[in-house]
Design an enzyme around this catalytic site. Structure first.
Site, PDB file in Angstrom:
ATOM      1  N   LEU A 102      -0.418  -0.761 -13.188  1.00 50.18           N
ATOM      2  CA  LEU A 102      -0.184   0.418 -14.023  1.00 50.18           C
ATOM      3  C   LEU A 102      -1.355   1.379 -14.012  1.00 50.18           C
ATOM      4  O   LEU A 102      -1.234   2.498 -14.482  1.00 50.18           O
ATOM      5  CB  LEU A 102       0.112  -0.007 -15.470  1.00 50.18           C
ATOM      6  CG  LEU A 102       1.391  -0.806 -15.698  1.00 50.18           C
ATOM      7  CD1 LEU A 102       1.546  -1.141 -17.173  1.00 50.18           C
ATOM      8  CD2 LEU A 102       2.597  -0.028 -15.209  1.00 50.18           C
TER       9      LEU A 102
ATOM     10  N   GLY B 219     -12.239   2.833 -16.190  1.00 51.35           N
ATOM     11  CA  GLY B 219     -13.646   2.613 -15.920  1.00 51.35           C
ATOM     12  C   GLY B 219     -14.063   1.174 -16.070  1.00 51.35           C
ATOM     13  O   GLY B 219     -14.997   0.715 -15.409  1.00 51.35           O
TER      14      GLY B 219
ATOM     15  N   ALA C 128     -11.383  -1.475 -16.962  1.00 51.41           N
ATOM     16  CA  ALA C 128     -10.256  -2.405 -16.974  1.00 51.41           C
ATOM     17  C   ALA C 128      -9.225  -2.083 -15.905  1.00 51.41           C
ATOM     18  O   ALA C 128      -9.058  -0.930 -15.502  1.00 51.41           O
ATOM     19  CB  ALA C 128      -9.593  -2.404 -18.347  1.00 51.41           C
TER      20      ALA C 128
ATOM     21  N   ASP D 205      -8.656  10.634 -30.144  1.00 54.68           N
ATOM     22  CA  ASP D 205      -7.997  11.178 -28.951  1.00 54.68           C
ATOM     23  C   ASP D 205      -6.484  11.123 -29.118  1.00 54.68           C
ATOM     24  O   ASP D 205      -5.763  10.667 -28.236  1.00 54.68           O
ATOM     25  CB  ASP D 205      -8.437  10.408 -27.707  1.00 54.68           C
ATOM     26  CG  ASP D 205      -8.036  11.121 -26.407  1.00 54.68           C
ATOM     27  OD1 ASP D 205      -7.704  12.322 -26.469  1.00 54.68           O
ATOM     28  OD2 ASP D 205      -8.042  10.477 -25.346  1.00 54.68           O
TER      29      ASP D 205
END
Length: 376
Positions: free
Chosen positions: A12, A16, A18, A142
């Site tokens: 998927l 950075g 994972a 976010d």
């Protein structure tokens, strides 16, 4: 590809820190349940700092349990590699929905319902308490359309708490670097001031503005220009773009987008209540089925392709000549960027500040009294 009790069937994405996979876990009856596995990269597994950052997110993720927040089933370790197992969401993020909605507009009230449900998920996170009853102080940081996911069943989920702020997080690495997307930042977030839930409310104000206007608030503007206008409070008013917009909706946007946090809604629940009140008064009765029907129609082509890939993998088949795991389209992803990184996942480009000169920018920002407490 085997990974403990999971069988990885598709990739998927890669962040950075994972790698994220779609996996199946065998059930007792011989069936299989699809889940998303987020695995700390092998080359980082020996770093205590990276492992702690992974656990930092995990401690937060497992506490979040709400219908409008992506669910984390478990946190574990397999062969020395840490992982999170999360629910698989089949649907599309709001930014993709909004993009397609420009050519196939949503039925009245559908996108309002999505925003209202997203606010419900945020309110749950904002209100989450520690074991001693104290507020954890979670701020998503976010909550952009990229992280508002809508399933084909019409359920809205907030995803990606990897850069979230909480009072109990062990690694507070964002005190001096703005985190998130410039186009979806509160003024105090852009300046690295202390944040509370009202920063997320500002961002949902931007999201609401955009779904109502049918365009991006900061379309074709540079990061530098957006930052300047953010701190000056020079935001485009909704009725300037859409003069036909009902006054009640314009008023909700204006309050959520207030320059000073104290002039915004005090909670996501309060903003949600006003949206739902408007919908009731306007006779906009939208069910999850209505939302799901619209999203399913928008992405019927993508949905069939994804189902075909999954069916092939579950059946042990693969494309001729293929190697490794297939890559699924982003419409099917439950979360891809929620791993925290040593630098924020999408930091403000440092060149933004260098281009205009730090002294010019900071002098302009300091002119506003609400920013006087800025961290030196």
């Amino acid at each position: 590809m085997a990974f403990g009790k999971f069988r990885l069937i598709a990739s998927l994405g890669h962040g950075g820190m994972a790698d994220v996979y779609l996996a199946v876990v065998d059930g007792r009856g011989g069936g299989g349940e699809l889940q998303v596995i987020k695995r700390l990269r092998q080359e980082l597994s020996d770093s205590s700092g990276h492992r702690e950052m992974f656990l930092d997110e995990a401690r937060l993720a497992v506490r979040l349990d709400h219908p409008n927040v992506v669910h984390t089933f478990e946190v574990g370790e397999e062969g020395g590699e840490q992982y999170l197992a999360m629910e698989y969401l089949e649907g599309a993020p709001l930014n993709r929905i909004a993009s397609r909605a420009r050519s196939k507009p949503a039925p009245p009230g559908v996108l309002l319902r999505v925003v209202a449900d997203a606010l419900a998920g945020l309110h749950h996170a904002h209100e989450l308490r520690d074991h001693d009853g104290s507020i954890l102080g979670i701020v998503h940081c976010d909550a952009s359309p990229h992280n508002i996911f809508v399933t084909y069943e019409g359920h809205t989920k907030i995803v990606d708490f990897g850069v979230a702020k909480a009072s109990t997080r062990a690694n507070e690495r964002r005190s001096r670097v703005p985190t998130g997307k410039v186009g979806y930042m509160a003024p105090e977030q852009a300046r690295c001031l202390p944040l509370d839930r009202r920063a997320d409310i500002f961002v949902l104000g931007v999201v609401l503005w955009e779904v109502l206007a049918g365009c991006k608030m900061w379309d074709r503007q540079s990061d530098m220009e957006v930052l300047r206008r953010l701190v000056e409070g020079d935001l485009p008013r909704l009725r300037e773009v859409r003069p036909d917009m009902p006054e009640a909706l314009a008023r909700i946007c204006d309050r959520a987008l207030a320059l000073r946090p104290e002039n915004r809604y005090a909670s996501a629940a309060e903003m949600r209540s006003e949206i739902l009140a408007y919908m009731d008064e306007a006779g906009l009765h939208v069910s999850p089925e209505d939302v799901g029907r619209y999203v399913s129609e928008l992405f019927a082509d993508k949905r069939e392709k994804i189902r075909s890939v999954i069916a092939q993998q579950l059946g042990g088949a693969s494309e001729p000549g293929s190697t490794g795991l297939p890559q699924l389209d982003s419409c099917s992803r439950s979360t891809l960027r929620s791993m925290p990184t040593p630098e924020p996942a999408e930091p403000v480009d440092k060149r933004v500040f260098a281009a205009a000169g730090a002294t010019v920018l900071f002098a302009a920002l300091a002119a506003f009294t609400f920013l006087q407490s800025c961290t030196p």
